[in-house]
Design an enzyme around this catalytic site. Structure first.
Site: not given
Length: 261
Positions: A124-126, A129-130
């Site tokens: 999950h890539c901050p 945001e996905n």
């Protein structure tokens, strides 16, 4: 959650625009090209910046490969997933997710931030945001590649406008350009390391989650092979970048584990 995602995406867009605009407002090579009426390089640079922002939104807003419930699949809401399920031998039983109770295909993982199981979950890539999963991972790599080109070019342009002098006057006039250059250098290092690590993992047909949690993932612990999905660099890259359909990883897993050593 919705407001946080909106803020992150707005911040990314604003930062990209501000850094690009700053390179045109200072005495850089780009500004000199514009003043001389040589617009080709400035237009290409602006096009790349816009492309990177559009790719960012493409990756952050698209479905990363959310696993649909059995009811949705039966209702025909996800034909692609139903086609993949039909390829999995009936003797193979899929485990149910303890959070959302969907049948979890191999290599899928539940993301508590997105509240969904994601096929071929990577991480999950901050920043976007996905989740990065089976469907948007190739776009994520393209985004990183374009972003790296923009940053390298932007760093070169920012450096062209920095003429160092030991005076307070010089610092006052160049502080924003200097800060832009330092930010670009930091982002370049991060994006470069991220792109190199992802390309390495893709060439091995493994994910960030599998690489970091190999000892905790049951299908990897019980496999006779160190990486049961590795089919060689060329086939791994071909499957990742050129495959237009979801993959039934169970078929590859059991086929490779049954191969003679």
């Amino acid at each position: 959650m919705g407001a946080g995602r909106l803020w992150v995406r707005a911040a990314h867009t604003a930062l990209s625009g501000a850094l690009a605009l700053g390179l045109f407002l200072h005495r850089t090579d780009l500004q000199k090209h514009v003043q001389r009426g040589e617009l080709l390089q400035p237009l290409i640079f602006v096009s790349l910046v816009v492309s990177s922002v559009l790719l960012y939104f493409r990756v952050s807003l698209m479905d990363p490969g959310f696993v649909k419930s059995e009811e949705e699949v039966k209702a025909g809401k996800n034909e692609e997933q139903s086609m993949v399920i039909s390829q999995v031998p009936s003797t193979i039983k899929m485990r149910r997710c303890g959070y959302c109770m969907v049948k979890q295909p191999m290599r899928a993982k539940h993301c508590q931030l997105c509240q969904h199981c994601v096929r071929r979950y990577d991480h999950h890539c901050p920043w976007i945001e996905n989740c990065v999963g089976e469907k948007n991972h190739p776009f994520f790599i393209v985004y990183l590649s374009v972003q790296l080109v923009v940053l390298l070019w932007g760093g070169h342009v920012a450096w062209s406008g920095l003429y160092f002098e030991q005076s307070w006057d010089w610092l006052q006039h160049n502080i924003l350009l200097l800060m832009s250059f330092l930010l670009i250098v930091i982002f370049t290092i991060v994006v470069l390391l991220l792109l190199i690590s992802h390309l390495y993992l893709i060439s091995c047909n493994t994910t960030t989650w599998e690489f970091m949690s190999h000892h905790r993932i049951s299908y990897l612990r019980h496999s006779e092979l160190e990486n049961p999905f590795d089919q060689g660099v060329i086939l791994n890259l071909w499957r990742f970048f050129c495959s237009c359909h979801l993959t039934a990883w169970e078929k590859i897993y059991f086929h490779r584990n049954n191969e003679p050593v």
